[in-house]
Design a protein around this motif. Structure first.
Motif, short mmCIF file in Angstrom:
data_model
loop_
_atom_site.label_atom_id
_atom_site.label_comp_id
_atom_site.label_asym_id
_atom_site.label_seq_id
_atom_site.Cartn_x
_atom_site.Cartn_y
_atom_site.Cartn_z
N ILE A 162 -2.83 -8.00 -3.25
CA ILE A 162 -3.72 -7.05 -2.59
C ILE A 162 -3.34 -5.61 -2.89
CG2 ILE A 162 -4.52 -6.19 -0.34
CD1 ILE A 162 -4.22 -9.09 0.67
N ASP A 163 -2.09 -5.25 -2.64
CA ASP A 163 -1.69 -3.85 -2.79
C ASP A 163 -0.61 -3.62 -3.86
OD1 ASP A 163 0.61 -4.80 -1.58
OD2 ASP A 163 0.34 -3.69 0.29
N GLY A 164 -0.19 -4.67 -4.55
CA GLY A 164 0.81 -4.53 -5.60
C GLY A 164 2.22 -4.30 -5.10
N ALA A 165 2.43 -4.38 -3.80
CA ALA A 165 3.76 -4.15 -3.23
C ALA A 165 4.75 -5.20 -3.72
CB ALA A 165 3.70 -4.16 -1.71
N SER A 166 6.01 -4.79 -3.84
CA SER A 166 7.05 -5.72 -4.26
C SER A 166 8.40 -5.21 -3.79
CB SER A 166 7.06 -5.86 -5.78
OG SER A 166 8.18 -6.63 -6.18
N VAL A 167 8.99 -5.92 -2.86
CA VAL A 167 10.33 -5.56 -2.41
C VAL A 167 11.34 -5.76 -3.54
CG1 VAL A 167 10.88 -7.80 -1.39
CG2 VAL A 167 11.94 -5.74 -0.48
N PRO B 64 0.25 -9.22 -16.63
CA PRO B 64 0.25 -7.84 -16.14
C PRO B 64 0.16 -7.71 -14.62
CG PRO B 64 -1.86 -8.36 -17.17
CD PRO B 64 -0.97 -9.54 -17.38
N GLU B 65 -0.04 -8.82 -13.93
CA GLU B 65 -0.14 -8.74 -12.47
C GLU B 65 1.16 -9.13 -11.77
OE1 GLU B 65 -3.24 -10.04 -8.92
OE2 GLU B 65 -3.49 -10.86 -10.92
N TYR B 66 1.88 -10.13 -12.32
CA TYR B 66 3.05 -10.66 -11.63
C TYR B 66 4.33 -10.67 -12.46
CZ TYR B 66 -0.62 -12.59 -8.65
OH TYR B 66 -1.70 -12.74 -7.84
N GLY B 67 4.24 -10.45 -13.76
CA GLY B 67 5.38 -10.69 -14.63
C GLY B 67 5.90 -9.49 -15.39
N ALA B 68 6.40 -9.78 -16.58
CA ALA B 68 7.08 -8.78 -17.40
C ALA B 68 6.21 -7.55 -17.68
CB ALA B 68 7.53 -9.42 -18.72
#
Length: 189
Positions: A48-53, A81-85
């Motif tokens: 949703i917001d691209g947040a990542s701790v 491009p959404e979740y990885g390298a």
């Protein structure tokens, strides 16, 4: 995770389990693995917001270690491009990262490694675990980040050994990210 990412994760997990149960005897191992992979990706970045701790922690650590002259390798099992390298690289532009994934040709791969070794302006090398986890000598980096965890700890150890090679002059520091109360923690246990 922030509350948005946590809510999204919990909803995806509940809906996924319901779908698996509704499939009954027709459920296949591929369906289960697909849900696990989806949950692991959500642990990396919130859709949703691209947040990542995870990313926030990597970024804070890079600020310090790069200012002290160190370089880093970041491994992810995902390349998208959404979740990885690619997602990690796009957010680390200030560090002039290089990307090493399986979609590169052998010539491009050789070029990326040569550039990383010869040009200290590139502070970070981001690698897909499958493409860069073995056979490379990357003792130019002394920090290794496992952004997401692989199924087999031996594969991760091989990846870490890319930095811990003959010619390494400083200790190699390894960080492994596992989000609490998620599929990542259950796999880790």
């Amino acid at each position: 995770m922030n509350s948005t990412q946590r809510d999204y994760y919990e909803r995806a997990e509940k809906e996924g389990i319901i779908q698996l149960k509704e499939s009954g005897e027709s459920v296949r191992i591929e369906n289960i693995l697909a849900l696990i992979m989806k949950l692991k990706q959500i642990c990396n970045f919130c859709p949703i917001d691209g947040a990542s701790v995870k990313f926030e922690d990597v970024f804070e650590r890079l600020n310090i270690l790069v200012s002290e002259g160190y370089r880093a390798l970041i491994f992810s099992q995902f390349t998208d491009p959404e979740y990885g390298a690619h997602a990690i690289a796009s957010r680390l532009e200030d560090y002039n990262p290089l990307l090493f994934t399986g979609d590169l040709s052998p010539i491009q791969r050789d070029s990326v490694i040569r550039i990383f070794k010869e040009n200290r302006d590139h502070k970070v090398l981001i690698l897909s675990l499958r493409a860069g986890g073995q056979g490379l000598n990357l003792q130019d980096a002394s920090y290794v980040f496992h952004f997401d965890r692989w199924w087999n700890p031996a594969v991760e150890l091989q990846a870490e050994s890319r930095a811990n090679r003959l010619g390494q002059t400083v200790p190699v520091h390894v960080y492994k990210y596992v989000i609490e109360n998620t599929i990542e923690e259950r796999i880790e246990k």
